[in-house]
Structure formats: C-alpha cells, structure tokens
Design an enzyme around this catalytic site. Sequence first.
Site, mmCIF file in Angstrom:
data_model
loop_
_atom_site.group_PDB
_atom_site.id
_atom_site.type_symbol
_atom_site.label_atom_id
_atom_site.label_comp_id
_atom_site.label_asym_id
_atom_site.label_seq_id
_atom_site.Cartn_x
_atom_site.Cartn_y
_atom_site.Cartn_z
ATOM 1 C CD GLU A 14 1.790 -5.758 0.776
ATOM 2 O OE1 GLU A 14 2.129 -6.232 1.878
ATOM 3 O OE2 GLU A 14 0.777 -6.133 0.160
ATOM 4 C CD GLU B 273 -0.112 -12.377 1.685
ATOM 5 O OE1 GLU B 273 -0.782 -13.043 2.488
ATOM 6 O OE2 GLU B 273 0.641 -11.460 2.026
ATOM 7 C CG ASN C 185 0.475 -7.554 -3.819
ATOM 8 O OD1 ASN C 185 1.493 -7.079 -4.321
ATOM 9 N ND2 ASN C 185 0.154 -7.379 -2.554
ATOM 10 C CG HIS D 285 6.447 -7.351 3.626
ATOM 11 N ND1 HIS D 285 6.233 -6.099 4.153
ATOM 12 C CD2 HIS D 285 5.307 -7.696 2.997
ATOM 13 C CE1 HIS D 285 5.004 -5.712 3.864
ATOM 14 N NE2 HIS D 285 4.421 -6.660 3.157
ATOM 15 C CG ASP E 168 8.189 -3.765 5.581
ATOM 16 O OD1 ASP E 168 8.589 -4.881 5.193
ATOM 17 O OD2 ASP E 168 7.125 -3.615 6.220
HETATM 18 C C1 XIL Z 1 -1.093 -6.055 7.420
HETATM 19 C C2 XIL Z 1 -1.427 -4.747 8.091
HETATM 20 O O1 XIL Z 1 -0.353 -3.847 7.976
HETATM 21 C C3 XIL Z 1 -1.747 -4.999 9.559
HETATM 22 O O2 XIL Z 1 -2.148 -3.789 10.191
HETATM 23 C C4 XIL Z 1 -2.844 -6.039 9.664
HETATM 24 O O3 XIL Z 1 -3.076 -6.349 11.042
HETATM 25 C C5 XIL Z 1 -2.452 -7.313 8.924
HETATM 26 O O4 XIL Z 1 -2.139 -6.983 7.575
HETATM 27 N N1 XIL Z 1 0.898 -8.369 3.337
HETATM 28 C C6 XIL Z 1 -0.225 -7.707 2.942
HETATM 29 C C7 XIL Z 1 -0.815 -6.683 3.813
HETATM 30 O O5 XIL Z 1 -0.666 -7.892 1.801
HETATM 31 O O6 XIL Z 1 -2.205 -6.586 3.661
HETATM 32 C C8 XIL Z 1 -0.481 -6.922 5.271
HETATM 33 O O7 XIL Z 1 -0.958 -5.827 6.035
HETATM 34 C C9 XIL Z 1 1.007 -7.100 5.425
HETATM 35 C C10 XIL Z 1 1.485 -8.284 4.641
#
Ligand code: XIL
Length: 386
Positions: free
Chosen positions: A301, A196, A238, A274, A303
Amino acid sequence: MKASAPGFIRYALCVRSQAQLRHGCAAVLLFCLPVFALSNDPAGVGSARLGSSIPPHQPVHASNTVTASLRQLAAPQGFFIGAAVEAQTLRDDAGYRTVLAREFNMLVAGNAMKFGPLCPQPDQYDFTNADTIVAFAATNGMQVRGHTLVWHQQLPLWLEHGTQTPAQVKAILRKHIQTLVGRYRGRVAMWDVVNEAFDDNGPALRDSFWLKKLGPEYLAWAFQWAHEADPAAQLVYNDFGIEGMNAKSDAALALVTRLKAAGVPIHAVGMQMHITPEMPARLAENIARFRTAGFAVQFTEVDVQLPMPVQPTALAQQADIYRALLETAMTSGINTFVMWGFTDRHSWVPHFFKGKGAALPFDEQLQPKPAYTALHAVLTQAPSRR
Ligand code: XIL
C-alpha cells in the site's frame, strides 16, 4: 538513506471529516513539469465499454521519443507494479483508466472487497464493484490482489453491532471468506487474509471485534478457510508499521512463524508502507529476516505523504524515497510493489491525514511527478543490477 525511527504512521480515522482539507494542487502543477506528455485517451476508451478495449501495453510518448511504461519495464523481470483502485472511479474517469491500464500490471480493490461494502445486509452480497475491478484487470492483463478478508474496520454494521454468539460469528466469517475467495478462485492471485491484527503501535494483538469474539485462533482459521476456497492463492498477512525493525515487526515475525510452524497456509507478509519521506529503519534487514523465515515479502500500500501545499524540494525528497523503496524491493527479492492509488486526484491521504497529500507518483492532472521518473529509472536500470 538515513535510518530513522519506525516509519509507520498512525492513521486516525477520526480525521475522515477532514476531506475539506484537500488543498487545490496548483503548487504541484507548477512544480511538476510533465516528464512525458500523456495523451488524454490514447486508447480511445473514453466512449468504449469500460475496460473492453484498453490495450495493455500503451507506450508513453515524450515529445520526440517513445519510452516504455512501468509495467512494460517490470513484466519481463517478473515484477508486479500495482495500484489500489476504486470501481466508481474506473467507471467515471477515462483518463484514470488509461493511465492505469498503461502503467500497471497489478490491481487491488481499495474498498470493494471489504466485508462492510460487500455485504451490507446478512447474506446479501453486492459484487458489482469487485466484479468491475476484476474484469478490468482481466481485460488488461493484470494480476489482482484481494484486500481484505479479516479486518477490524469497514465491517458490516449488522455484524459489528449485532448480537451474534461467538459460534455464529465464527460461522459468518467462514462463510464470508469462502464466498469471496471462492467467487474469485483462479482470478485473484493473492489475498490479504488478515489485515492489521496488531495494535497501531504493536506489539500486542489488537483488541478487535474478531479477537473479542473469537480469540486469537481466528488468525489460523482465516488462513485455513481461504486456502480451502482457493488452494492456489497466495495468502498474505498484511500490516503497517512492520516495515522497519521494531517491536511490532518482531511480533509480526513471531506470529507468522508460529502459524507456519503449526501448518497454517500462510505464504507472504505485506508491508503496507504508508510513510512520510523517511525510510523505515533497517528496511532491507527486516525484509531479509522475513524471507529467511520462509515468507515472500510484498509492499502492498505504498504512498509517501507530503505536507501541503507541496514544495518542489518535497517532491524531490519524495522521489528519492520512491526510488529507495523500489531499489530495496528489487534487490531484496521482492516482486510485488503496489501503491495505494497512483494519482493524487484519487488518494485517501488528504482525507485521513490533516494537512497532508500529494503522496502518489502522478499528480491531480494525471501527469507524472518526479516520483514517477524515479520509479521508471529504477525499473530501467534493474536488469543490470540483478
Ligand atoms: C482505506 C481506503 O483507502 C479508504 O477509502 C477507506 O475509507 C478506509 O480504508 N490500510 C488499509 C486499507 O489496509 O484498507 C485502507 O484503505 C488504508 C490503510
């Protein structure tokens, strides 16, 4: 699938306190007729030492049939289907361990390898959780993705609020990367080296702790240091919001292309994914341009969050998105599809997105949802499509 506005979501960390918004998922259960009856602990691991005796290829039993798990379908195709996991949940939840070992051939640490959780005091690393995850993966024949070496969140407080000079910060980051990557050399196949680096909405670089302290050169340094620590690891940039064709993915492509041209060891781009039940705009086209530029692409990631309480139509819509994502991955040369968890019992979504949840393919009772059935169908049909 209709093209839509950029499918990324700004996740607001300020809603962390919304944990209480987690709705009971009675509605999910009502509408998720279990496709497969999962035994609670078919491998008998509940009383065994964690991860010591879970057979990696446990079949899923339907009433009268035996069918392959996701990983059993994926592996022969050279495909990795994975999930983010928490070490504490692995220790506490036998059902979680069982489904994880049976269904997935790749794991990523949800939090355990982040700088802050790993290193609460200068030079004091606690690898307990990361080791638990890596050991579980090894025992169960799974690959590990490392997440993440350089991120603006979950930094150690001693660093984020420290008074170190830029030169000291540079030395600290180098040491951190080399400590972590070096420890798991040969055991973690790929690393999210930088996570990010762009603003939430792109296309500018995020004015993060790292950019402020080190300037944009931190990007190249991080990849170089990771490569020195494990020359065989696949190194990934990423981000979220780079799934569709948009200004942020344009900027990400330009960045990774520039780094690669300068000889920086960067091999792949992770699209976090996401999303809401809407496909990112021109996803296949976007994947193709990264691949043409010489990068592997991974979904890292995934979802698909739904409004709560969840409706059966929404679950069907969600299944369509999971199906389309996996189909797009498999027809676009992607071989890594990792979700941010696998069960609604343990998901970050209700904690971070007010009124949203039910984002994963297993429900809170670890029963498969329509999204699971969709993933299963795509993996079953994939060989004939390729
Ligand atoms: C999230 C975790 O799932 C949480 O438990 C934590 O509090 C915050 O981070 N993008 C990412 C991940 O790259 O590292 C994040 O994970 C979700 C969004």
